[in-house]
Design a protein around this motif. Sequence first.
Motif, short mmCIF file in Angstrom:
data_model
loop_
_atom_site.label_atom_id
_atom_site.label_comp_id
_atom_site.label_asym_id
_atom_site.label_seq_id
_atom_site.Cartn_x
_atom_site.Cartn_y
_atom_site.Cartn_z
N VAL A 139 -5.52 1.09 -8.10
CA VAL A 139 -6.57 0.11 -7.78
C VAL A 139 -7.86 0.46 -8.51
O VAL A 139 -8.53 -0.41 -9.07
CB VAL A 139 -6.81 0.05 -6.25
CG1 VAL A 139 -7.97 -0.90 -5.93
CG2 VAL A 139 -5.57 -0.42 -5.53
N SER B 278 -9.55 -1.74 -11.52
CA SER B 278 -10.90 -2.28 -11.34
C SER B 278 -11.79 -1.96 -12.53
O SER B 278 -12.74 -2.69 -12.82
CB SER B 278 -11.53 -1.73 -10.05
OG SER B 278 -11.93 -0.39 -10.21
N GLU C 43 -1.48 -4.92 -6.56
CA GLU C 43 -2.47 -5.99 -6.71
C GLU C 43 -2.35 -7.01 -5.58
O GLU C 43 -3.37 -7.51 -5.06
CB GLU C 43 -2.31 -6.67 -8.06
CG GLU C 43 -3.13 -7.95 -8.24
CD GLU C 43 -4.63 -7.79 -7.98
OE1 GLU C 43 -5.28 -8.81 -7.70
OE2 GLU C 43 -5.15 -6.64 -8.06
N ARG D 95 -4.03 -5.49 -2.58
CA ARG D 95 -5.49 -5.53 -2.74
C ARG D 95 -6.03 -6.93 -2.50
O ARG D 95 -7.02 -7.13 -1.78
CB ARG D 95 -5.88 -5.06 -4.14
CG ARG D 95 -7.39 -4.96 -4.36
CD ARG D 95 -7.75 -5.13 -5.83
NE ARG D 95 -7.45 -6.46 -6.32
CZ ARG D 95 -8.26 -7.51 -6.18
NH1 ARG D 95 -9.43 -7.40 -5.58
NH2 ARG D 95 -7.89 -8.69 -6.66
N TRP E 100 0.82 -1.22 0.00
CA TRP E 100 0.00 0.00 0.00
C TRP E 100 0.85 1.27 0.00
O TRP E 100 0.31 2.38 -0.04
CB TRP E 100 -0.95 0.01 1.20
CG TRP E 100 -2.00 -1.05 1.13
CD1 TRP E 100 -2.12 -2.16 1.91
CD2 TRP E 100 -3.12 -1.11 0.22
NE1 TRP E 100 -3.22 -2.91 1.55
CE2 TRP E 100 -3.85 -2.28 0.51
CE3 TRP E 100 -3.55 -0.28 -0.82
CZ2 TRP E 100 -5.00 -2.64 -0.19
CZ3 TRP E 100 -4.70 -0.64 -1.53
CH2 TRP E 100 -5.41 -1.81 -1.21
#
Length: 216
Positions: A159, A163, A133, A136, A74
């Motif tokens: 992200v 998506s 990824e 996530r 992150w």
Amino acid sequence: MAELLIIRHGQASFGAENYDVLSDLGRAQARAAGEWLRNMGWVPDRVITGALNRQIDTASEMGFDPEREEHAGWDEYDFGSLLLSRFEGKMPDLHSGDRKLHFRTLRETVFQWQRDEIENPYETWAAFVARVEAARAAAVDTKAKRVLVVSSGGVIGQVAAASLQAPAEHMMNLNLQIKNAAMTRFMFSGSMFSLNEFNATPQYATPDGFKLMSYS
């Protein structure tokens, strides 16, 4: 259906020698976000941050109970290191107060990074995409129904763009829009993962709250 709510950290120390420190405004922004979520009855089952101080301190100021987890996926990309690679060790002066120059250079540098036009970067674009990824996937591999993540603009932009299956360049278009302590929400269940809300700041939707809003 479960929720992944990603909060961008509060305002850090733009232009300072150490950017990775929340300003007083950044701490107030984090507290406002936490208070608004509690008032709405939204309390996380998990809290995750990257390893950066501005992310960790934002989570702390929000004041939720679950023990904080940490995943370096992150963490934000390192703009300074990318600049050093792009300009072959000769760092341009981006701290003279010209914010337009700063963000134009940031945009151009990231686009070059995405096209593999920067030699020997500290981290390749492909590696950045892979670690985001991985972070996530780890966040949604859970029985928790409400997962709170505190991260940074570039990661949130990636992200969201992924998506939507958007082109890589779209990550940067999203990145530059994201306000401090803004909320980006995703819904997930099994292999399903979809964007529900982007860059929301309901905690600023009052005359007093509006004074807290910032982008950098």
